[in-house]
Motif scaffolding. Structure first.
Motif, PDB file in Angstrom:
ATOM      1  N   GLY A   1       0.809  -1.216   0.000  1.00 35.12           N
ATOM      2  CA  GLY A   1       0.000   0.000   0.000  1.00 35.12           C
ATOM      3  C   GLY A   1       0.839   1.260   0.000  1.00 35.12           C
ATOM      4  O   GLY A   1       0.334   2.345   0.255  1.00 35.12           O
TER       5      GLY A   1
ATOM      6  N   ARG B   1       0.183   4.479  -2.344  1.00 39.89           N
ATOM      7  CA  ARG B   1      -0.966   5.368  -2.181  1.00 39.89           C
ATOM      8  C   ARG B   1      -0.645   6.514  -1.218  1.00 39.89           C
ATOM      9  O   ARG B   1       0.295   6.425  -0.429  1.00 39.89           O
TER      10      ARG B   1
ATOM     11  N   GLU C   1      -4.639   7.997   2.864  1.00 41.42           N
ATOM     12  CA  GLU C   1      -5.400   6.782   2.531  1.00 41.42           C
ATOM     13  C   GLU C   1      -4.882   5.599   3.325  1.00 41.42           C
ATOM     14  O   GLU C   1      -5.648   4.780   3.835  1.00 41.42           O
ATOM     15  N   GLN C   2      -3.533   5.514   3.417  1.00 36.99           N
ATOM     16  CA  GLN C   2      -2.946   4.424   4.184  1.00 36.99           C
ATOM     17  C   GLN C   2      -3.401   4.492   5.635  1.00 36.99           C
ATOM     18  O   GLN C   2      -3.692   3.482   6.261  1.00 36.99           O
TER      19      GLN C   2
ATOM     20  N   ALA D   1      -6.173   5.880   6.801  1.00 32.63           N
ATOM     21  CA  ALA D   1      -7.592   5.509   6.892  1.00 32.63           C
ATOM     22  C   ALA D   1      -7.731   3.991   6.892  1.00 32.63           C
ATOM     23  O   ALA D   1      -8.507   3.426   7.675  1.00 32.63           O
ATOM     24  N   ASP D   2      -6.948   3.340   6.027  1.00 34.41           N
ATOM     25  CA  ASP D   2      -6.972   1.879   5.983  1.00 34.41           C
ATOM     26  C   ASP D   2      -6.552   1.270   7.313  1.00 34.41           C
ATOM     27  O   ASP D   2      -7.181   0.346   7.817  1.00 34.41           O
TER      28      ASP D   2
END
Lengths: 538, 327, 283
Positions: free
Chosen positions: B58, B61, B65-66, B68-69
């Motif tokens: 990941g 990205r 975003e990372q 949030a993941d």
């Protein structure tokens, strides 16, 4: 009043001490009993510092370790660098078409016969798993019959077998359709076709046990049970070897520290032997594509200023040898003798003067293109010895007016800088035998700056690229050796990088053991060793 | 805010801070996690492999975003997957945590009881000969680095005297019977537990000694004496009750200390625990494992603190009404 | 006569021990060349035992261990003293504000202190040290940034106590600005506790530096006692049983830490006499 309380407690304390000492005294006898039949060994305990998390082929160190005992590759390379059949006989007439014939009667540990399909499957499967590009080497892969497979390369490669010494064949009936190889259950993942089969992996005890596989086609090996005991640091392991808790120590592509070896010699019940080392123990790598080390005169000046005798004396062992300008270590197939590296301060100063670097302001540092010649040396921090090398280099080079600053970083940052960013001016590290022979061989994957390789040496020279091409496309060993000789002459003429000294791997085992066979990939522990190893009984 | 509620809010805040630091710090470290997926002695990673792993990790990205993941995984109880160990972080830790706990729990219990016992005796008789002797020797022990202690222990008791094994948690061949296997484990635990206990007793001892000494002169003790209560009763009921609360708080705070201590000695005793895992994960830039370890460690400390708070409230009404709020 | 009697009183003993030990190490750090027989980077034959020429023998590459030990004292002391100073500044600033300010500002600062107290220090230190990279300044920074909360906690507690005293209450009623009260009136009353915490921090930060060096996160180019033990452990000194290599730096750390503990012990006792407070800062 409290005194009385204390008196009451004393018996309890005594009881506790007694209890603890009982644990201490019920010392186990090392799990080692000698079989009355002379020479045969009941249990061999091998200490190792390889950190294994899980018994799975996807685990690098388990895969390596199982390669010495349970999982087999098609061929092996012997001490002299020649290829020998292991699982299969091999033949080729033009180094382009290779035929392998699997040993008759060879079976997996669950009884299924090993077939040519397994070999084909292995190449395809590993290509998929690791995205490793294995398949792209071949024009054609044809299974001739149950036991024979024919591989046709796109371009001839005399050293093609080197790809098969470490590729352990995978049983198709277990892995077929498995998307992620790490998900295979332990009892299936550990099935191999070697002389030993996997018994257990005890994470807490740090123990992996193997026992002789009774149906092995090559007969019954000399040791009944082999136990690998993992240690998280070498020192504790060395103590265990001295205390005879373990019978030998094993490193993949490595050996015992020189200082520990000297200590073992004094100990008296440990045998030291050496394995020729095709790795470059200590190298000063120039970034050939970045100032000031892109100037051949600066490189030559540095090479002439290094005190090689001191390096040998401090870091080498009695088995070490002085390094040569050809950069490729003596243990490598295709090695030619080039000039031995020696210190010559006058020559170093002459090179510097020729490059226009003189100390005009008498501050002890020469000026090069109007600036003081200060070079940053990249050092990895995982082992203190690299800092030791760097400090000695700093001292040596200061004598000719080159100031070295150290940039000490951990392995992750070291690799980012040296393999991707290439922003370092020079670095000290170790080049492994595997790395030295990978790609086209002769250290080209380390030194070349062209192509997709990580290329710490960053050589962009067309003349060098031509030599690497010849190495990679040689159709016979003669052709390969000719290119290898040219490659070493190129390194010597250009001082592309400097080998500080050459060493061999020092192995250590209990005096009772003998009969080891040395393997070019795995060292002391390998398939033939299990049939020749002996134990002396008193 | 009531102090207990406030403590819990602080604990949750602490976890939030740890989660953010967990996420940011490793990513700010120099060094490429993708390169570290292969050993330095192995094949160079090909461009195709590099891109594949970068995507799997990941890392291609944006950071937000990372993050949030990471948060959504974490809230679902998923600690992530480590490509370095080729296993889920939960599985890796499930193998490591027991090793650390087997050293940590006996250490916490033994060192706390030792400290309670000794501190109570010397605190009650402050400035006696025993007090001077114990206190000064504990101050000396307090100044010795724990790893040196561990090294000396191994050299003397394991190598020279051969009383205990050099390292690990079990023998090479574990005895078959459960009882003998238990004894075997016990034998392996003696040295690491003793080392950590010796290292952690002094701090606790000094605290308890001072609390007891202070409590001894408190008004309620004088009143108790005036009421004609026996000295025994005063010592075991009145003073003890008042030292128990800070003692429990201290034991709770000690969890963090023991985790740190075990990180240092795990290497010397060849124990594959959390300490070694955090260290390995840091040097190989294994973000998911590192995040998982730090999160669970922080969680353990926070939970230990909440539990001690609850116990303190249960046994001491003064805490319930916020008498100690000033501290 | 009277003076001698007073100076020989029992309560001074820890102070004397501490001062004596400390002066040895301070002398080592200020004039290493006076005490060390050789330069720390001068090479002799490796692995020599204890002898008259080499009081503690030589190490794996032939450095004189005693000389290294002497030269290491300044780096170790600098790390302890500077890191403690930085943490004292951070700790007392945050502590005084957390203790004095009320409302949301106070709550937030209070929360920060509590959160930092809960964060497991060593695991974080490993990550932060790896992030900052090796180097003496970075080590000092790591230790200070993660170690200020003990000071902050003590200062906060004392400030809260002072806040309730009549003299501060009257200042508040008089409408004196908060900043002025904190700096001019509360701060002077905190020097004793801050000093005690500072001395304690120097000791424990030297232990912390040793631990980080032992984990290989120290500055490999600078010799510190912890670094010496780390090298002895990793370069075969431990398995060879070279006690002459790894024991002396360990003893030095212990002695030096002990020196600071002793001095602190004295100051604390004095503070207790003045204050009538019975809590010890040694915890």
């Amino acid at each position: 009043m409290f005194k009385r309380k204390l008196v009451k407690i004393i018996p309890f304390l005594l009881a506790l001490v007694l209890l603890i000492s009982t644990f201490a005294s019920c010392n186990e006898n090392g799990g080692k009993t000698t079989n009355p039949a002379a020479g045969k060994i009941d249990t061999l305990v091998v200490g190792t510092t390889m950190a294994i998390e899980k018994a799975s082929r996807s685990e690098y160190y388990f895969d390596v370790l199982s390669g010495t005992i349970t999982q087999m590759a098609l061929v092996r390379v012997d001490e002299s660098g020649a290829y020998q059949p292991l699982m299969a006989e091999f033949e080729t007439s033009d180094s382009k078409t290779w035929t392998f014939t699997i040993t008759d009667g060879l079976t997996w540990h669950d009884g299924t016969p090993v077939t040519a399909e397994d070999v084909k499957f292995t190449i395809e499967y590993l290509d998929l798993q690791n995205n490793g590009g294995y398949l792209s080497r071949y024009e054609d892969i044809a299974v001739l019959n149950d036991r024979q497979i024919k591989l046709v390369l796109k371009t001839a490669n005399a050293r093609h077998l080197s790809n098969f010494t470490a590729m352990r064949i995978i049983p198709k009936h277990i892995y077929d359709g498995v998307a992620d190889m790490s998900t295979v259950a332990e009892e299936l993942a550990t099935i191999g076709c070697g002389p030993y089969k996997f018994v257990r992996f005890d994470k807490n005890a740090g123990v992996i046990e193997f026992t002789a596989y009774k149906d092995y086609v090559g007969g019954v090996p000399n040791v009944k049970t082999v136990i690998f005991k993992m240690y998280s640091n070498a020192d504790t392991m060395n103590l265990a070897l001295k205390a005879e808790e373990i019978d030998m120590v094993y490193y993949y592509a490595g050996g015992v520290d020189i200082t520990a070896a000297a200590d073992f010699v004094k100990n008296g019940n440990i045998t030291i032997s050496t394995v020729k080392d095709a790795s470059n123990t200590a190298v000063l790598v120039f970034n050939n594509n970045k100032a000031p080390c892109n100037d051949i005169l600066i490189r030559k000046a540095i090479a002439a200023a290094i005190d090689y005798d001191k390096f040998l004396e401090l870091f080498g062992s009695e088995y070490s040898t002085p390094s040569r300008t050809g950069f490729i270590p003596e243990g490598t197939a295709g090695f030619i003798e080039t000039e031995v590296l020696t210190r010559n301060l006058d020559a170093a100063r002459a090179y510097l003067a020729e490059a226009g670097a003189v100390d005009s302001n008498n501050d002890g540092i020469v000026e090069y293109h109007g600036e003081p010649l200060v070079i940053e040396l990249l050092v990895r921090s995982d082992k203190p010895i690299y800092t030791r090398y760097a400090e000695l280099l700093q001292l040596n080079l200061a004598e000719v007016g080159i100031k070295i600053t150290l940039k000490i970083v951990d392995v992750a940052e070291f690799r980012s800088i040296s393999e991707k960013e290439h922003t370092n001016q020079m670095m000290v590290t170790k080049f492994t035998a595997y790395g030295m022979s990978s790609g086209a061989g002769m250290g080209s994957s380390y030194m070349s700056g062209l192509g997709t390789s990580s290329g710490q040496g960053q050589i962009m020279d067309a003349a060098y690229a031509e030599i690497v091409d010849r190495l990679g496309s040689a159709t016979s060993m003669e052709e390969y050796f000719a290119a290898a000789a040219d490659c070493q002459k190129y390194y010597a003429a250009n001082t592309s990088s400097v080998a500080l000294y050459w060493d061999c791997y020092i192995q250590a085992y209990n005096n009772r053991l003998s009969g080891f066979i040395i393997d070019g990939t795995f060292g002391l522990l390998n398939m033939p060793t299990w049939f020749s190893i002996e134990e002396q009984t008193d | 805010m009531k102090p207990t509620v406030r403590r819990i809010v602080t604990s949750i805040l602490c976890l939030v801070v740890v989660i953010i630091l967990n996420f940011l710090l490793p990513r700010m470290m120099p060094g490429d996690p993708v390169l570290m997926l292969t050993g330095i002695d192995e094949d160079a990673i090909s461009q195709a492999q590099y891109e594949m792993y970068k995507e799997k990790l990941g890392l291609d990205r944006p950071l937000i975003e990372q993050f949030a993941d990471y948060i959504s995984d974490l809230s679902g109880g998923n600690l992530g997957y480590s490509y370095h160990y080729k296993d889920t972080v939960a599985n890796i830790m499930a193998q490591r945590v027991p090793a650390t706990l087997q050293v940590a729990i006996p250490t916490i219990i033994i060192s706390s009881l030792c400290a309670l016992f000794l501190g109570y005796i010397t605190g009650y008789r402050k400035n006696s000969k025993l007090d001077t002797l114990l206190t000064s020797s504990f101050i000396v022990v307090h100044a010795v680095p724990s790893f040196l202690l561990a090294m000396i222990m191994v050299t003397v008791f394991a190598y020279h005297l051969g009383w205990f094994p050099l390292g690990g948690l079990s023998s090479i061949r574990v005895p078959d019977s459960a009882f003998l296997a238990f004894l075997d484990r016990l034998k392996h635990l003696v040295l690491p537990v003793t080392t950590l206990t010796i290292a952690s007793v002094p701090g606790k001892y000094l605290l308890l000694r001072n609390i007891t000494a202070a409590a001894k002169d408190d008004k309620y003790v004088i009143y108790a004496r005036a009421r004609g209560l026996s000295e025994k009763r005063i010592i075991f009921v009145h003073i003890l009750r008042n030292t128990v609360q800070p003692f429990i708080t201290m034991v709770g705070l000690n969890v963090g200390f023991i985790i740190a201590g075990s990180m240092i000695i795990e290497n010397i005793f060849s124990i594959n625990g959390m300490g070694t895992l955090i260290y390995q994960a840091t040097s190989s830039r294994d973000f998911p494992t590192l995040q998982g370890c730090l999160f669970i460690t922080a969680l353990a400390v926070v939970i230990a603190n909440i539990i001690t708070d609850i116990i303190c409230v249960a046994i001491d009404p003064k805490v319930r009404y916020g008498v100690y709020e000033s501290d | 006569m009277n003076l001698i009697k007073r100076l020989a009183r029992k309560e001074y003993i820890p102070l004397y021990i501490g001062m004596a030990l400390m002066s040895v190490f301070v002398a080592f750090s200020l004039f290493p060349s006076l005490f060390a027989p050789y330069h720390p980077k001068e090479m002799f034959a490796a692995w020599q035992g204890v002898s008259a020429a080499h009081l503690l023998g030589t190490n794996d590459i032939g450095y004189d261990i005693f000389s290294e030990l002497v030269y290491a004292s300044s780096t170790t002391l600098i790390v302890g003293i500077t890191a403690a100073l930085v943490s004292l500044l951070i700790g007392s600033a945050i502590g005084i504000m957390a203790g004095f300010l009320s409302g949301w500002k106070g709550e937030i600062l209070d929360g920060i202190v509590n959160v930092f107290l809960l964060i497991p220090m060593l695991p974080m230190a490993i990550v932060v040290a790896a992030y900052l990279g090796p180097g003496l300044n970075n080590i000092i920074l790591v230790i200070a940034v993660l170690g200020w909360c003990a000071t902050a906690r003590a200062v906060r507690a004392k400030t809260k106590q002072l806040k309730q005293t009549p003299f501060v209450e009257s200042l508040v009623i008089l409408g004196i600005p908060k900043r002025q009260i904190m700096l001019k009136h509360i701060f002077p009353n905190l020097t004793e506790i801050a000093l005690a915490k500072y001395i304690m921090s120097v000791g424990s930060f030297m232990l912390m530096e040793a631990a980080l060096s032992f984990l290989g996160l120290g500055d490999p180019t600078k010799v510190t006692w912890g670094g010496m033990i780390n090298l002895a452990y990793k370069c075969g000194g431990f398995s060879k049983g070279a006690l002459n290599w790894y024991l002396p730096p360990g003893i030095c750390i212990a002695m030096c830490v002990l020196a600071f503990f002793c001095v602190n012990y004295y100051f604390e006792k004095k503070a207790l006499q003045v204050d009538g407070d019975k809590r010890s800062y040694l915890d």
